[in-house]
Structures are given as structure tokens and as C-alpha cells.
Design an enzyme around this catalytic site. Structure first.
Site, PDB file in Angstrom:
ATOM      1  N   LYS A 198       0.827  -1.222   0.000  1.00 36.49           N
ATOM      2  CA  LYS A 198       0.000   0.000   0.000  1.00 36.49           C
ATOM      3  C   LYS A 198       0.850   1.257   0.000  1.00 36.49           C
ATOM      4  CE  LYS A 198      -4.448  -1.628   1.006  1.00 36.49           C
ATOM      5  NZ  LYS A 198      -5.758  -1.484   1.588  1.00 36.49           N
ATOM      6  N   LYS A 226      -5.843 -11.490  -8.522  1.00 38.70           N
ATOM      7  CA  LYS A 226      -7.149 -11.780  -7.940  1.00 38.70           C
ATOM      8  C   LYS A 226      -8.149 -10.681  -8.314  1.00 38.70           C
ATOM      9  CE  LYS A 226      -7.297  -9.569  -3.451  1.00 38.70           C
ATOM     10  NZ  LYS A 226      -7.902  -9.600  -2.163  1.00 38.70           N
ATOM     11  N   LYS A 283     -11.715  -5.248  -5.604  1.00 41.58           N
ATOM     12  CA  LYS A 283     -12.651  -4.130  -5.756  1.00 41.58           C
ATOM     13  C   LYS A 283     -11.940  -2.835  -6.112  1.00 41.58           C
ATOM     14  CE  LYS A 283     -13.762  -4.396  -0.841  1.00 41.58           C
ATOM     15  NZ  LYS A 283     -12.641  -3.885  -0.061  1.00 41.58           N
TER      16      LYS A 283
HETATM   17  P1  ATP Z   1      -9.060  -4.118  -2.133  1.00 40.25           P
HETATM   18  O1  ATP Z   1      -9.091  -4.239  -3.625  1.00 40.25           O
HETATM   19  O2  ATP Z   1      -9.618  -2.815  -1.614  1.00 40.25           O
HETATM   20  O3  ATP Z   1      -7.768  -4.522  -1.497  1.00 40.25           O
HETATM   21  P2  ATP Z   1     -10.380  -6.641  -1.931  1.00 40.25           P
HETATM   22  O4  ATP Z   1     -11.399  -6.780  -3.018  1.00 40.25           O
HETATM   23  O5  ATP Z   1      -9.098  -7.338  -2.114  1.00 40.25           O
HETATM   24  O6  ATP Z   1     -10.154  -5.129  -1.602  1.00 40.25           O
HETATM   25  P3  ATP Z   1     -10.791  -6.996   0.923  1.00 40.25           P
HETATM   26  O7  ATP Z   1     -11.601  -5.891   1.520  1.00 40.25           O
HETATM   27  O8  ATP Z   1      -9.308  -6.977   1.147  1.00 40.25           O
HETATM   28  O9  ATP Z   1     -11.121  -7.137  -0.633  1.00 40.25           O
HETATM   29  O10 ATP Z   1     -11.323  -8.364   1.443  1.00 40.25           O
HETATM   30  C1  ATP Z   1     -12.585  -8.637   1.957  1.00 40.25           C
HETATM   31  C2  ATP Z   1     -12.737 -10.139   2.037  1.00 40.25           C
HETATM   32  O11 ATP Z   1     -12.969 -10.710   0.729  1.00 40.25           O
HETATM   33  C3  ATP Z   1     -11.511 -10.850   2.602  1.00 40.25           C
HETATM   34  O12 ATP Z   1     -11.921 -11.871   3.494  1.00 40.25           O
HETATM   35  C4  ATP Z   1     -10.840 -11.442   1.378  1.00 40.25           C
HETATM   36  O13 ATP Z   1     -10.103 -12.594   1.674  1.00 40.25           O
HETATM   37  C5  ATP Z   1     -12.024 -11.744   0.456  1.00 40.25           C
HETATM   38  N1  ATP Z   1     -11.652 -11.643  -0.980  1.00 40.25           N
HETATM   39  C6  ATP Z   1     -11.245 -10.523  -1.608  1.00 40.25           C
HETATM   40  N2  ATP Z   1     -10.983 -10.755  -2.905  1.00 40.25           N
HETATM   41  C7  ATP Z   1     -11.234 -12.064  -3.125  1.00 40.25           C
HETATM   42  C8  ATP Z   1     -11.159 -12.932  -4.281  1.00 40.25           C
HETATM   43  N3  ATP Z   1     -10.793 -12.464  -5.466  1.00 40.25           N
HETATM   44  N4  ATP Z   1     -11.495 -14.222  -4.141  1.00 40.25           N
HETATM   45  C9  ATP Z   1     -11.894 -14.684  -2.947  1.00 40.25           C
HETATM   46  N5  ATP Z   1     -11.989 -13.950  -1.814  1.00 40.25           N
HETATM   47  C10 ATP Z   1     -11.664 -12.650  -1.880  1.00 40.25           C
END
Ligand code: ATP
Ligand code: LTN
Length: 333
Positions: A115, A197, A200
């Protein structure tokens, strides 16, 4: 323990619209845990401001996330759904735990490194101590288990270290939490780059399915999903795009990889992509409808926010008072 139940804590940041990855990897799996655990799910808005946010947007996103928790099936009578910022104990405990965490430990956190590379113009102290606030979230409720994705395991390990360090000085104050790895958590990959992955915060909107996308958008995004030129629906390392679509289809339908490969034997990618798109759209439609319905009911949502914050406040204060006493703060008359 609360009553005869173990305690479970998890949270999500309201920093974007939730994706299918968040749903299949986290939210969907949270729904059936309330019978077994006393569950706390927070919208962690204190964490969100470690990155610059537009205030009005943050407020809207936080409310949408809380509403989405309910729309996804988390019963607010059985699960404590609340905003982290409404319970002052999170910040108070985080301060105390900051004094029991070493710079060297925080320096090793990979999320901080990632980050701070991404937000080089705003490497603030909050970003650095983010994992301590996360530890406070978890320890405040004496959580036994914490469902998180692999990316958060390092933070959970630090939480355990901080809890053990504190306990070794002051006696048995904190429950040392374990990660909760439910059924093999699906890891959903980007539709545009299957080596990354689905996230969002991805800048390309075609890379992610948002839970609020309508049917046409979902089908269009799947049609455009990056695949390969092999032409066979098969789960293999050489076909990461198709493998990801198979994983998504499997997570949505409960069918095994073998069943899916058989179902699409001899069929082209076009047919397969359409089937996946339609299945995902069907899965998300009721969730969307429920979300829209709930969003209109301001009074109902406000009631839940108030009631659940009081519940969270009650349990968190119990831990906080104990900790304050242990470290030597004057007892309140
Ligand atoms: P950012 O893009 O803001 O880092 P993110 O989409 O990676 O966000 P998080 O807020 O970090 O999401 O995670 C929320 C939850 O969703 C966590 O428990 C994480 O493990 C799960 N998660 C996020 N992305 C995935 C994915 N692509 N597949 C499965 N689980 C996910
Ligand atoms: N850091 C987590 C969100 C989070 C969390 C928590 C998860 C904040 N506090 C406590 C589990 C328990 C994330 O970015 N997904």
C-alpha cells in the site's frame, strides 16, 4: 465465549463496491456461521481512512456495505453488524496495543509495503499501524476465530503475537484467535488478467463483477473475459482464464470440476461463458433486489445500526475496562 458459543469476528473495508470475489470468498461463507458462533461483522471505516477518502462517498459506501451484509443473508438479530467508528473501544484499545507492538514487526507487513508503494504520496502513520487496529478489533471481542483470506493471515499472526505478549505480562487477558478456514475458500481471479485476484480496487471495471451489476452487464463482462486458444473447457494450469470461470461456475452451482468439464464437453467457449454469466446473474439478482428494497427502508437500517452498535459497545467495553485496569489506568469511581 459468549454464553456457550465461541466468538467469531471479521470485517470488510468500505473502500469500493464489493465484487463476486468478496461474495464467494467471504460473505457467502459467513451466512451459515451464526448457529455455531456468536458473530461480529464490522464495517471497518477507521481502517478506510488510512487511504484518502471522499467523506460523502465513504459514508455512502459504508452504509451500502452494511446493507449488503443483510441482503446477502446475515440476519442482524443473530449477527452483530455495525460500524467500527460507532464503538470507541476499537481506537482506544488500538492505542494501548500500539505500545506493545514493535516497529520491526510492522515493517515486515507485506500489505504495508504494497500500500505504501501504491500511495507513495500519503504514507501515513495510520497505514503503518493498520494491523494494530485490526488486532484491537479482534481482541476486543475475545474472538476465538477469524475468517479471513490468505492475504490477511500475516496480520492475524501478528494479532496472536500481540495477544500472547500482553498475556505473558498481565495474565490471561486476551483469547488468542485462530484463523477460520471454512470450506476451501474460492479464490476468484480477475476476468481480464487471471493471474491477479479479482479486486474491488481494480481500475478496469471489466475485470470484476460487482454485486450491484445488472444481468446484461454481468453477461457482457463474462463474454469479454480473457481466455485462451485451446478451445476445450478444462481446468488446467495452461488455461488460467477458463479455470477461473470453472471455479466461479462451481462455487455458484455446487457442481464439481469434473461435472462441469463433462457438461461442456464438445461445446465452445461462447456457450460456456454465457452459462457462467447467466448463473452468476441469477445468483446475484435476488441479492440485488433485496439490497434495493432494504436501502429504501431507512428506519429499519437505522434501527439495526443503533441496536447492534450498543451490543458491540457492551462486549467491547468489558474487555477494554479489564485492559485499562491491567496496564494501570485509574479505576473509574
Ligand atoms: P481491495 O481491492 O480494496 O484490497 P479486496 O477486493 O481485495 O479489496 P478486501 O476488503 O481486502 O477485498 O477483502 C474482503 C474479504 O474478501 C476478505 O476476506 C478477502 O479474503 C475476500 N476476498 C477478496 N478478494 C477475493 C477474491 N478475489 N477471491 C476470494 N476472496 C476474496
Ligand atoms: N484488514 C482486513 C479487514 C479487517 C479485518 C479486521 C478482518 C479489519 N479488521 C478484523 C478480520 C478481522 C481486510 O483488508 N480484508
Amino acid at each position: 465465549m459468549i454464553g456457550d458459543k465461541k466468538v467469531l469476528f471479521s470485517g470488510m473495508q468500505a473502500t469500493g463496491s464489493l465484487t463476486l470475489g468478496n461474495y464467494l470468498g467471504a460473505l457467502q461463507n459467513w451466512v451459515n456461521l451464526a448457529d455455531e458462533y456468536e458473530c461480529f461483522y464490522s464495517v471497518v471505516d477507521l481502517h478506510s481512512i488510512t487511504v484518502r477518502q471522499d467523506p460523502a462517498e465513504l459514508r455512502t459506501k459504508a452504509r451500502n456495505l452494511l446493507t449488503l451484509y443483510i441482503a446477502a443473508g446475515l440476519d442482524p438479530k443473530k449477527n452483530c453488524l455495525y460500524y467500527q467508528s460507532h464503538v470507541s473501544g476499537h481506537a482506544e484499545l488500538a492505542w494501548i496495543l500500539n505500545c506493545f507492538t514493535y516497529m520491526g514487526e510492522l515493517n515486515r507487513m507485506t500489505q504495508f509495503k504494497d500500500k505504501s508503494a501504491k500511495h507513495a504520496d500519503n504514507i501515513n502513520a495510520g497505514l503503518f499501524t493498520y494491523p494494530v487496529l485490526m488486532a484491537a478489533d479482534i481482541l476486543l471481542y475475545q474472538a476465538d476465530v477469524v475468517p479471513v483470506g490468505k492475504d490477511q493471515l500475516q496480520h492475524l499472526e501478528l494479532t496472536r503475537d500481540i495477544a500472547q505478549r500482553f498475556n505473558s505480562i498481565y495474565g490471561d487477558v486476551f483469547t488468542v484467535p485462530e484463523p477460520y478456514l471454512g470450506k476451501a475458500g474460492a479464490k476468484i481471479m480477475s476476468l481480464q488478467d487471471p493471474s491477479k485476484k479479482m479486486s474491488k480496487s481494480d481500475e478496469n471495471p471489466n475485470a470484476s463483477i460487482y454485486l450491484t451489476d445488472d444481468t446484461d452487464t454481468i453477461i457482457r463482462k463474462f463474454k469479454r473475459a480473457v481466455t485462451d486458444s485451446v478451445g476445450v473447457v478444462k481446468h488446467s494450469e495452461e488455461q488460467p482464464g477458463i479455470s477461473n470461470l470453472i471455479d466461479i461456475y462451481s462455487a455458484c452451482t455446487g457442481k464439481s470440476v469434473e461435472e462441469i468439464e463433462k457438461e461442456f464437453d464438445g461445446k465452445g467457449y461462447g456457450d460456456f461463458k454465457l452459462a457462467v454469466g447467466e448463473t452468476v446473474a441469477d445468483l446475484l439478482k435476488p441479492l440485488n433486489e433485496r439490497f434495493n428494497e432494504l436501502s429504501k427502508d431507512k428506519e429499519y437500517i437505522d434501527g439495526i445500526i443503533k441496536e447492534n452498535a450498543e451490543k458491540a459497545q457492551y462486549y467491547s467495553t468489558k474487555t477494554l475496562r479489564k485492559v485499562q485496569k491491567k496496564v494501570g489506568f485509574p479505576v473509574r469511581p
